[in-house]
Scaffold this motif. Structure first.
Motif, PDB file in Angstrom:
ATOM      1  N   ALA A  61     -45.364  -7.365  30.125  1.00 23.34           N
ATOM      2  CA  ALA A  61     -46.782  -7.632  29.869  1.00 23.34           C
ATOM      3  C   ALA A  61     -47.290  -6.798  28.702  1.00 23.34           C
ATOM      4  CB  ALA A  61     -47.601  -7.345  31.126  1.00 23.34           C
ATOM      5  N   GLY A  62     -46.815  -5.581  28.596  1.00 21.07           N
ATOM      6  CA  GLY A  62     -47.267  -4.712  27.516  1.00 21.07           C
ATOM      7  C   GLY A  62     -46.811  -5.160  26.141  1.00 21.07           C
ATOM      8  N   PHE A  63     -45.689  -5.891  26.090  1.00 24.62           N
ATOM      9  CA  PHE A  63     -45.146  -6.330  24.803  1.00 24.62           C
ATOM     10  C   PHE A  63     -45.431  -7.807  24.516  1.00 24.62           C
ATOM     11  CE2 PHE A  63     -42.131  -2.683  25.293  1.00 24.62           C
ATOM     12  CZ  PHE A  63     -42.369  -2.080  24.070  1.00 24.62           C
ATOM     13  N   ARG A  64     -46.324  -8.426  25.252  1.00 16.03           N
ATOM     14  CA  ARG A  64     -46.484  -9.871  25.142  1.00 16.03           C
ATOM     15  C   ARG A  64     -46.830 -10.315  23.718  1.00 16.03           C
ATOM     16  NH1 ARG A  64     -50.671  -7.672  27.897  1.00 16.03           N
ATOM     17  NH2 ARG A  64     -52.807  -8.069  27.178  1.00 16.03           N
ATOM     18  N   ALA A  65     -47.550  -9.501  22.971  1.00 17.04           N
ATOM     19  CA  ALA A  65     -47.907  -9.900  21.600  1.00 17.04           C
ATOM     20  C   ALA A  65     -46.686  -9.968  20.691  1.00 17.04           C
ATOM     21  CB  ALA A  65     -48.928  -8.916  21.026  1.00 17.04           C
ATOM     22  N   GLU A  66     -45.643  -9.177  21.014  1.00 14.97           N
ATOM     23  CA  GLU A  66     -44.442  -9.144  20.175  1.00 14.97           C
ATOM     24  C   GLU A  66     -43.568 -10.366  20.381  1.00 14.97           C
ATOM     25  OE1 GLU A  66     -44.043  -6.834  17.966  1.00 14.97           O
ATOM     26  OE2 GLU A  66     -45.837  -5.760  18.630  1.00 14.97           O
ATOM     27  N   TYR A  67     -43.822 -11.136  21.439  1.00 12.04           N
ATOM     28  CA  TYR A  67     -42.964 -12.275  21.739  1.00 12.04           C
ATOM     29  C   TYR A  67     -43.391 -13.550  21.022  1.00 12.04           C
ATOM     30  CZ  TYR A  67     -41.401  -9.200  25.503  1.00 12.04           C
ATOM     31  OH  TYR A  67     -40.913  -8.125  26.211  1.00 12.04           O
ATOM     32  N   ALA A  68     -44.432 -13.473  20.235  1.00  7.85           N
ATOM     33  CA  ALA A  68     -44.887 -14.653  19.498  1.00  7.85           C
ATOM     34  C   ALA A  68     -43.786 -15.146  18.563  1.00  7.85           C
ATOM     35  CB  ALA A  68     -46.148 -14.313  18.697  1.00  7.85           C
ATOM     36  N   GLY A  69     -43.460 -16.432  18.665  1.00  6.64           N
ATOM     37  CA  GLY A  69     -42.431 -17.022  17.820  1.00  6.64           C
ATOM     38  C   GLY A  69     -41.006 -16.729  18.249  1.00  6.64           C
ATOM     39  N   GLN A  70     -40.835 -16.098  19.411  1.00  8.54           N
ATOM     40  CA  GLN A  70     -39.500 -15.702  19.879  1.00  8.54           C
ATOM     41  C   GLN A  70     -39.041 -16.517  21.083  1.00  8.54           C
ATOM     42  OE1 GLN A  70     -37.605 -13.441  18.247  1.00  8.54           O
ATOM     43  NE2 GLN A  70     -39.266 -13.308  16.754  1.00  8.54           N
ATOM     44  N   ARG A  71     -39.675 -17.640  21.356  1.00 10.21           N
ATOM     45  CA  ARG A  71     -39.374 -18.372  22.586  1.00 10.21           C
ATOM     46  C   ARG A  71     -37.913 -18.794  22.659  1.00 10.21           C
ATOM     47  NH1 ARG A  71     -43.151 -23.299  24.316  1.00 10.21           N
ATOM     48  NH2 ARG A  71     -44.547 -21.495  24.551  1.00 10.21           N
ATOM     49  N   SER A  72     -37.388 -19.422  21.608  1.00  9.96           N
ATOM     50  CA  SER A  72     -36.007 -19.910  21.658  1.00  9.96           C
ATOM     51  C   SER A  72     -35.018 -18.752  21.782  1.00  9.96           C
ATOM     52  CB  SER A  72     -35.686 -20.748  20.416  1.00  9.96           C
ATOM     53  OG  SER A  72     -35.806 -19.968  19.237  1.00  9.96           O
ATOM     54  N   ARG A  73     -35.302 -17.671  21.075  1.00 10.44           N
ATOM     55  CA  ARG A  73     -34.427 -16.500  21.171  1.00 10.44           C
ATOM     56  C   ARG A  73     -34.483 -15.897  22.573  1.00 10.44           C
ATOM     57  NH1 ARG A  73     -35.412 -12.814  16.446  1.00 10.44           N
ATOM     58  NH2 ARG A  73     -33.490 -13.608  15.513  1.00 10.44           N
ATOM     59  N   LEU A  74     -35.666 -15.829  23.158  1.00 13.48           N
ATOM     60  CA  LEU A  74     -35.800 -15.314  24.516  1.00 13.48           C
ATOM     61  C   LEU A  74     -35.037 -16.174  25.514  1.00 13.48           C
ATOM     62  CD1 LEU A  74     -39.563 -14.266  24.610  1.00 13.48           C
ATOM     63  CD2 LEU A  74     -37.611 -12.762  25.014  1.00 13.48           C
ATOM     64  N   VAL A  75     -35.072 -17.490  25.318  1.00 12.31           N
ATOM     65  CA  VAL A  75     -34.345 -18.391  26.213  1.00 12.31           C
ATOM     66  C   VAL A  75     -32.841 -18.156  26.092  1.00 12.31           C
ATOM     67  CG1 VAL A  75     -33.765 -20.801  26.686  1.00 12.31           C
ATOM     68  CG2 VAL A  75     -36.143 -20.144  26.276  1.00 12.31           C
ATOM     69  N   ARG A  76     -32.347 -18.052  24.853  1.00 13.37           N
ATOM     70  CA  ARG A  76     -30.903 -17.848  24.650  1.00 13.37           C
ATOM     71  C   ARG A  76     -30.459 -16.509  25.214  1.00 13.37           C
ATOM     72  NH1 ARG A  76     -32.353 -19.463  19.441  1.00 13.37           N
ATOM     73  NH2 ARG A  76     -31.889 -17.378  18.617  1.00 13.37           N
ATOM     74  N   PHE A  77     -31.168 -15.458  24.833  1.00 11.21           N
ATOM     75  CA  PHE A  77     -30.798 -14.125  25.308  1.00 11.21           C
ATOM     76  C   PHE A  77     -31.003 -14.006  26.816  1.00 11.21           C
ATOM     77  CE2 PHE A  77     -31.622 -11.780  21.010  1.00 11.21           C
ATOM     78  CZ  PHE A  77     -30.571 -12.487  20.449  1.00 11.21           C
ATOM     79  N   GLY A  78     -32.052 -14.651  27.333  1.00  9.72           N
ATOM     80  CA  GLY A  78     -32.313 -14.602  28.763  1.00  9.72           C
ATOM     81  C   GLY A  78     -31.201 -15.248  29.566  1.00  9.72           C
ATOM     82  N   ALA A  79     -30.649 -16.364  29.055  1.00  6.53           N
ATOM     83  CA  ALA A  79     -29.532 -17.014  29.736  1.00  6.53           C
ATOM     84  C   ALA A  79     -28.321 -16.090  29.795  1.00  6.53           C
ATOM     85  CB  ALA A  79     -29.172 -18.314  29.024  1.00  6.53           C
ATOM     86  N   VAL A  80     -28.083 -15.369  28.709  1.00  7.52           N
ATOM     87  CA  VAL A  80     -26.980 -14.403  28.692  1.00  7.52           C
ATOM     88  C   VAL A  80     -27.231 -13.300  29.712  1.00  7.52           C
ATOM     89  CG1 VAL A  80     -25.761 -12.692  27.280  1.00  7.52           C
ATOM     90  CG2 VAL A  80     -26.403 -14.887  26.288  1.00  7.52           C
ATOM     91  N   ALA A  81     -28.479 -12.828  29.796  1.00  2.00           N
ATOM     92  CA  ALA A  81     -28.820 -11.765  30.739  1.00  2.00           C
ATOM     93  C   ALA A  81     -28.657 -12.224  32.184  1.00  2.00           C
ATOM     94  CB  ALA A  81     -30.251 -11.281  30.499  1.00  2.00           C
ATOM     95  N   VAL A  82     -28.988 -13.476  32.466  1.00  2.30           N
ATOM     96  CA  VAL A  82     -28.792 -14.010  33.820  1.00  2.30           C
ATOM     97  C   VAL A  82     -27.307 -13.996  34.174  1.00  2.30           C
ATOM     98  CG1 VAL A  82     -28.912 -16.096  35.240  1.00  2.30           C
ATOM     99  CG2 VAL A  82     -30.882 -15.412  33.859  1.00  2.30           C
ATOM    100  N   ALA A  83     -26.470 -14.459  33.244  1.00  2.00           N
ATOM    101  CA  ALA A  83     -25.023 -14.482  33.494  1.00  2.00           C
ATOM    102  C   ALA A  83     -24.470 -13.072  33.652  1.00  2.00           C
ATOM    103  CB  ALA A  83     -24.307 -15.212  32.355  1.00  2.00           C
TER     104      ALA A  83
END
Length: 249
Positions: A61-83
């Protein structure tokens, strides 16, 4: 645990949450405390992971402003983190506890050393040029880092900042993505350990809200206190805990 033990666990969890927000490494404070209060090392590790989960959400929540424009990267990296988080969690629960007892002193020492060198990594990355594409090796490194996070988790944020900083050459973005990937990994461990792990839920009940409050307050004062003395204290404590665990074995 007695009421006094739970009170101690809550107090240390509060400190751990604040330390995570200010310098990182709060797990290295709470985990040995739970061991000292009588929990077996594996139970202390999974309880520690679940108890600190709310603090990671606060970081996102504290970094939410930094995630602007990073949706696809977050999805890719998030999938790796889940695995990776799933693999690490399953590895912890399916290997003998004796193996964890042997490995954990080394992991604690490694985590402390990583916290010690974090400022050096930050200085080397601050002025680097960002690559146009995420390098392929970065996904492998993130998978291995989150396997570690699912298995133990101490100083995972430090590891992720180093890996992401080297791969992206953008330290501010790396720090924000670190919080998101730590939250994903922690959520995976929450599910896996919650279903199958030897969690002490009484400790979680008092430590989780204490960690959340500590993390919130730590974020508020992070810019007002010197980080270096706290970092030195965490590193010294990690080395001492590592020695204690080596002797305990």
């Amino acid at each position: 645990m007695s009421a006094l033990d739970l009170l101690i666990a809550a107090g240390v969890a509060f400190l751990a949450g604040g330390i995570n927000s200010i310098a990182g490494g709060g797990s290295l404070i709470l985990f040995p405390t739970l061991v000292a209060l009588g929990l077996p090392t594996v139970a202390a590790n999974v309880t520690n992971s679940v108890a600190q989960w709310p603090g990671y959400l606060g970081g996102v929540a504290g970094f939410r402003a930094e995630y602007a424009g990073q949706r696809s990267r977050l999805v890719r990296f998030g999938a790796v983190a889940v695995a990776g988080g799933t693999a690490g969690s399953v590895l912890l629960l399916t290997t003998p506890s004796e193996a964890f007892d042997v490995v954990v002193p080394v992991l604690v020492l490694l985590a402390g050393l990583l916290i010690a060198v974090q400022p050096l990594i930050a200085r080397r990355l601050r002025d680097a040029d960002a690559p146009r594409r995420d390098p392929a090796w970065l996904y492998v490194a993130l998978f291995l880092a989150t396997v570690y996070g699912g298995y133990f988790g101490g100083a995972l944020g430090v590891i992720l900042v180093g890996v992401l900083g080297i791969g992206l050459h953008r330290l501010k973005l790396a720090n924000a993505l670190k919080s998101a990937l730590s939250a994903v990994t922690a959520t995976v461990t929450l599910v896996v350990f919650g279903l199958f792990g030897p969690i002490d839920w009484a400790v979680v009940a008092v430590a989780a809200p204490a960690s959340l409050v500590g993390g919130f307050l730590g974020a508020r004062i992070a810019t007002r206190i010197p980080v270096t003395p706290l970092r030195v204290l965490i590193v010294v404590f990690a080395v001492a805990v590592s020695i204690y665990l080596f002797v305990r074995i």
